[in-house]
Motif scaffolding. Sequence first.
Motif, PDB file in Angstrom:
ATOM      1  N   ASN A  96     -74.508 -24.448  65.479  1.00 57.37           N
ATOM      2  CA  ASN A  96     -73.157 -24.310  66.020  1.00 57.37           C
ATOM      3  C   ASN A  96     -72.023 -24.809  65.137  1.00 57.37           C
ATOM      4  O   ASN A  96     -70.869 -24.821  65.564  1.00 57.37           O
ATOM      5  N   ASP A 110     -70.226 -24.216  61.295  1.00 52.03           N
ATOM      6  CA  ASP A 110     -70.152 -23.438  60.056  1.00 52.03           C
ATOM      7  C   ASP A 110     -70.135 -24.427  58.900  1.00 52.03           C
ATOM      8  O   ASP A 110     -69.173 -25.183  58.723  1.00 52.03           O
ATOM      9  N   THR A 168     -66.421 -26.494  60.390  1.00 55.95           N
ATOM     10  CA  THR A 168     -65.784 -26.394  61.699  1.00 55.95           C
ATOM     11  C   THR A 168     -66.785 -25.885  62.723  1.00 55.95           C
ATOM     12  O   THR A 168     -67.745 -25.188  62.388  1.00 55.95           O
ATOM     13  N   LYS A 187     -68.228 -23.524  65.449  1.00 59.48           N
ATOM     14  CA  LYS A 187     -68.120 -22.087  65.654  1.00 59.48           C
ATOM     15  C   LYS A 187     -67.463 -21.781  67.003  1.00 59.48           C
ATOM     16  O   LYS A 187     -67.619 -22.546  67.969  1.00 59.48           O
ATOM     17  N   LYS A 188     -66.734 -20.677  67.072  1.00 60.84           N
ATOM     18  CA  LYS A 188     -66.097 -20.279  68.329  1.00 60.84           C
ATOM     19  C   LYS A 188     -67.132 -19.873  69.370  1.00 60.84           C
ATOM     20  O   LYS A 188     -66.998 -20.175  70.560  1.00 60.84           O
ATOM     21  N   ASN A 189     -68.158 -19.166  68.933  1.00 60.09           N
ATOM     22  CA  ASN A 189     -69.218 -18.733  69.839  1.00 60.09           C
ATOM     23  C   ASN A 189     -70.450 -19.613  69.622  1.00 60.09           C
ATOM     24  O   ASN A 189     -71.071 -19.574  68.562  1.00 60.09           O
ATOM     25  N   LEU A 190     -70.770 -20.397  70.638  1.00 59.23           N
ATOM     26  CA  LEU A 190     -71.858 -21.363  70.511  1.00 59.23           C
ATOM     27  C   LEU A 190     -73.201 -20.739  70.888  1.00 59.23           C
ATOM     28  O   LEU A 190     -73.276 -19.869  71.754  1.00 59.23           O
TER      29      LEU A 190
END
Length: 289
Positions: free
Chosen positions: A94, A96, A101, A103-106
């Motif tokens: 999860n 990057d 950072t 990730k937006k989609n876990l």
Amino acid sequence: MRIPESELILNPDGSIYHLNLTPKDIATTIITVGDPDRVDDVSEYFDTIEVKVQNREFKTHTGTYKGNRISVISTGIGTDNIDIVFNELDALANIDFTTRTVKKNLTQLTFIRIGTSGAIQPEIPLDSIILSEVAIGFDNLLHFYKNDSILDSDFSEAFIKHTNWNSKKSNPYVVSADEKLLQLFSSEEILRGITTTHVGFYGPQGRVLRLPLEDATLNEKIASFTYNRRKITNLEMETAGIYGMAKLLGHRAISLNAILANRATGTFSNTPKKAINTIIQHTLDVLFP
């Protein structure tokens, strides 16, 4: 927000610090074991193995079983190691690593602990399997995180009162298994129970070699405790940490325990290897029928 190098430590090859794994090295279904040698016991059932990595006590094999990708990793003993393993596995899924950072989609991971344990009730047979519905942690790992949303405080308060818990010890916490995994692994052959997770193997579990115990009757108190007409069934050293870290990170976890010892009767399995193989095969067949 960018995560600093001091907080997310990566090795020169891009792998995460302790596990020595890169994001492509893990599957979303992960079996955890304590003993590094048990990783081989699990992966020998795999059809293929694509990843073999070990650093310290953390050994990982990733491959396929019946065409499904799966990983097995050794955590070593204790919830301090669970903190390392679960944070780093979550980071692999999860975070990057290039931008440092989240990730937006876990990605939600599924964890199945295959472990050995000691029963604390005399009627529980050796070599049986206990599925942990609830775990009581005697360590303090979860108290370092915001945890109010996942803990059963009424349960823990009842336990503290019943045992006259020494305030110098960490306050026990109570956390439950993932409900869907609990239903998936439930069967007539599997016992369901409440598991205590201890901070050591000897004194913390009531064993006496040369050192006297602070509370010589603690195991008796644990065995006699009931909550909603349920008794504590077994004790070990990782389950509560696994359940807590998985829930806090948004993952799913279940713990299966091969009963090798019965502390109430003072007996130990004559066929521990067979009991462990049985729980491994059962786990794989339930996951991928």
